[in-house]
Design a protein around this motif. Structure first.
Motif, mmCIF file in Angstrom:
data_model
loop_
_atom_site.group_PDB
_atom_site.id
_atom_site.type_symbol
_atom_site.label_atom_id
_atom_site.label_comp_id
_atom_site.label_asym_id
_atom_site.label_seq_id
_atom_site.Cartn_x
_atom_site.Cartn_y
_atom_site.Cartn_z
ATOM 1 N N TYR A 49 0.834 -1.205 0.000
ATOM 2 C CA TYR A 49 0.000 0.000 0.000
ATOM 3 C C TYR A 49 0.870 1.256 0.000
ATOM 4 O O TYR A 49 0.596 2.218 -0.729
ATOM 5 C CB TYR A 49 -0.909 -0.036 1.218
ATOM 6 C CG TYR A 49 -1.774 1.181 1.395
ATOM 7 C CD1 TYR A 49 -2.629 1.596 0.395
ATOM 8 C CD2 TYR A 49 -1.746 1.909 2.582
ATOM 9 C CE1 TYR A 49 -3.425 2.711 0.556
ATOM 10 C CE2 TYR A 49 -2.546 3.019 2.759
ATOM 11 C CZ TYR A 49 -3.387 3.414 1.737
ATOM 12 O OH TYR A 49 -4.173 4.528 1.899
ATOM 13 N N ASP A 97 -4.212 4.298 7.701
ATOM 14 C CA ASP A 97 -4.663 2.997 7.215
ATOM 15 C C ASP A 97 -3.718 1.872 7.645
ATOM 16 O O ASP A 97 -4.162 0.772 7.970
ATOM 17 C CB ASP A 97 -4.775 3.026 5.686
ATOM 18 C CG ASP A 97 -5.753 4.085 5.203
ATOM 19 O OD1 ASP A 97 -6.609 4.507 6.003
ATOM 20 O OD2 ASP A 97 -5.655 4.506 4.040
ATOM 21 N N GLU A 102 -14.192 6.654 4.480
ATOM 22 C CA GLU A 102 -13.534 5.855 3.444
ATOM 23 C C GLU A 102 -14.559 5.212 2.521
ATOM 24 O O GLU A 102 -14.421 5.257 1.286
ATOM 25 C CB GLU A 102 -12.669 4.782 4.100
ATOM 26 C CG GLU A 102 -11.927 3.893 3.139
ATOM 27 C CD GLU A 102 -10.898 4.649 2.336
ATOM 28 O OE1 GLU A 102 -10.749 4.334 1.140
ATOM 29 O OE2 GLU A 102 -10.259 5.570 2.887
ATOM 30 N N GLN A 146 -6.887 0.744 -0.149
ATOM 31 C CA GLN A 146 -7.484 1.331 1.061
ATOM 32 C C GLN A 146 -8.731 0.568 1.467
ATOM 33 O O GLN A 146 -8.888 0.172 2.633
ATOM 34 C CB GLN A 146 -7.855 2.795 0.811
ATOM 35 C CG GLN A 146 -6.712 3.776 0.842
ATOM 36 C CD GLN A 146 -7.199 5.187 0.580
ATOM 37 O OE1 GLN A 146 -8.378 5.495 0.735
ATOM 38 N NE2 GLN A 146 -6.303 6.059 0.159
#
Length: 334
Positions: free
Chosen positions: A73, A144, A210, A247
């Motif tokens: 990520y 995150d 989100e 995410q």
């Protein structure tokens, strides 16, 4: 506001601004709840340190699983920032070398109260834009990534509970150590439940932001890839889209993992304990952890539960909106 008749430019502006808004909001929520996050972190580590060496090794091994996920990520986000920086420079060099023209473009399109095509203002705007994108990227990586660590930490404690249950069942119910270990087992379970509820309370607004803000960027990016006027923007859009999907996967699969670990613990309590061979008074005693384990631990965003079904719903919603945009575009062209 200056391009109300141009759907493509409106969608590009909405997409970028929604991502900037989401990143900034998550960052400020994270800062506002930093003390609760620190207490949660300390409680999870303190709980792990109370175990024996084997349990601490299991806790460390489970936590290491999140490292490749967060690393992938982080690399995706950093590549997005790098492309955002290099794209205007590469485009400038390309047009200058091949066409002997000076073409100045910004990483993110926008309107400014000054002429950004002049060298000084162009460099200043480029630097400020890159700093903004870098700030948002670092913010979401921290928020995150820490969520993923919390999820695997709680999952490790639930796995340790299953191990403690197996060790507890090796003792005879008349053994004096049985009551001591049983009380410790119940207290350990209650503490894990409280810590999971605290994680849910801290991250609920972040998960809500989100999920509610991710469907639009996904469908808008898919739409822009179909009607993109400048092919040079394809790498940036693809990397940003990949970061958004990662995410969502961190939050949705994180919630699914906690739920699955909780259900597996409940199943182990039901199947491993020899209920049929125990006297009634001990069955009533062992009902306490069994009743506690029936409470499914889930991570929520106030109005929905973070799991795989939520991820599928987001993709379906994004697909529906994308199909609507395609139909609207074709109708306008006709």
């Amino acid at each position: 506001m200056e391009n109300l008749t141009d759907v493509d430019k409106i969608l590009a502006a909405v997409t970028i601004n929604s991502q900037l808004f989401t990143s900034s909001s998550k960052h400020f929520i994270f800062l506002a709840r930093r003390k609760r996050l620190l207490r949660l972190n300390e409680a999870l580590e303190r709980l792990a340190l109370t175990g024996n060496k084997f349990e601490r090794d299991l806790w460390n091994t489970t936590n290491r699983t999140v490292l490749p996920i967060v690393t992938a990520y982080s690399i995706s986000c950093q590549l997005t920032v790098n492309i955002c920086v290099l794209l205007p420079i590469l485009k400038l060099l390309y047009y200058y070398i091949w066409y002997n023209e000076v073409v100045l473009t910004l990483p993110l399109p926008g309107s400014f109260p000054y002429d950004y095509t002049s060298p000084f203002y162009f460099i200043l705007t480029l630097i400020l834009t890159v700093l903004l994108v870098q700030f948002c990227s670092n913010s979401i990586i921290i928020v995150d990534g820490l969520f993923g660590w919390f999820v695997y930490n709680i999952s490790a404690h639930l796995q340790i509970m299953r191990l403690k249950l197996e060790q507890l069942l090796q003792l005879h119910v008349e053994d004096p150590n049985f009551n001591r270990d049983f009380v410790a087992f119940v207290n350990y379970h209650r503490e894990i439940i409280d810590l999971t509820l605290e994680l849910d309370a801290v991250y609920a607004p972040i998960i809500f932001l989100e999920v509610t803000s991710s469907s639009l960027p996904i469908c808008f990016f898919a739409y822009q890839l179909s009607y993109l006027s400048d092919p040079a923007n394809v790498p940036f859009i693809c990397l940003l889209l990949a970061s958004i999907v990662l995410q969502l996967m961190i939050y949705c699969f994180g919630g699914e993992k906690v739920k699955n670990e909780c259900e597996q613990l409940s199943e182990n309590i039901y199947l491993l304990i020899p209920w049929q061979n125990l006297p009634p008074k001990y069955c009533r005693l062992l009902l306490t952890p069994f009743i506690h384990s029936q409470r499914v631990l889930v991570l929520t965003g106030y109005f929905f539960t973070a799991n795989r079904s939520l991820l599928v719903w987001i993709f379906k919603t994004a697909g529906s909106i994308t199909a609507m945009l395609f139909a609207w575009k074709e109708k306008k062209v006709v």
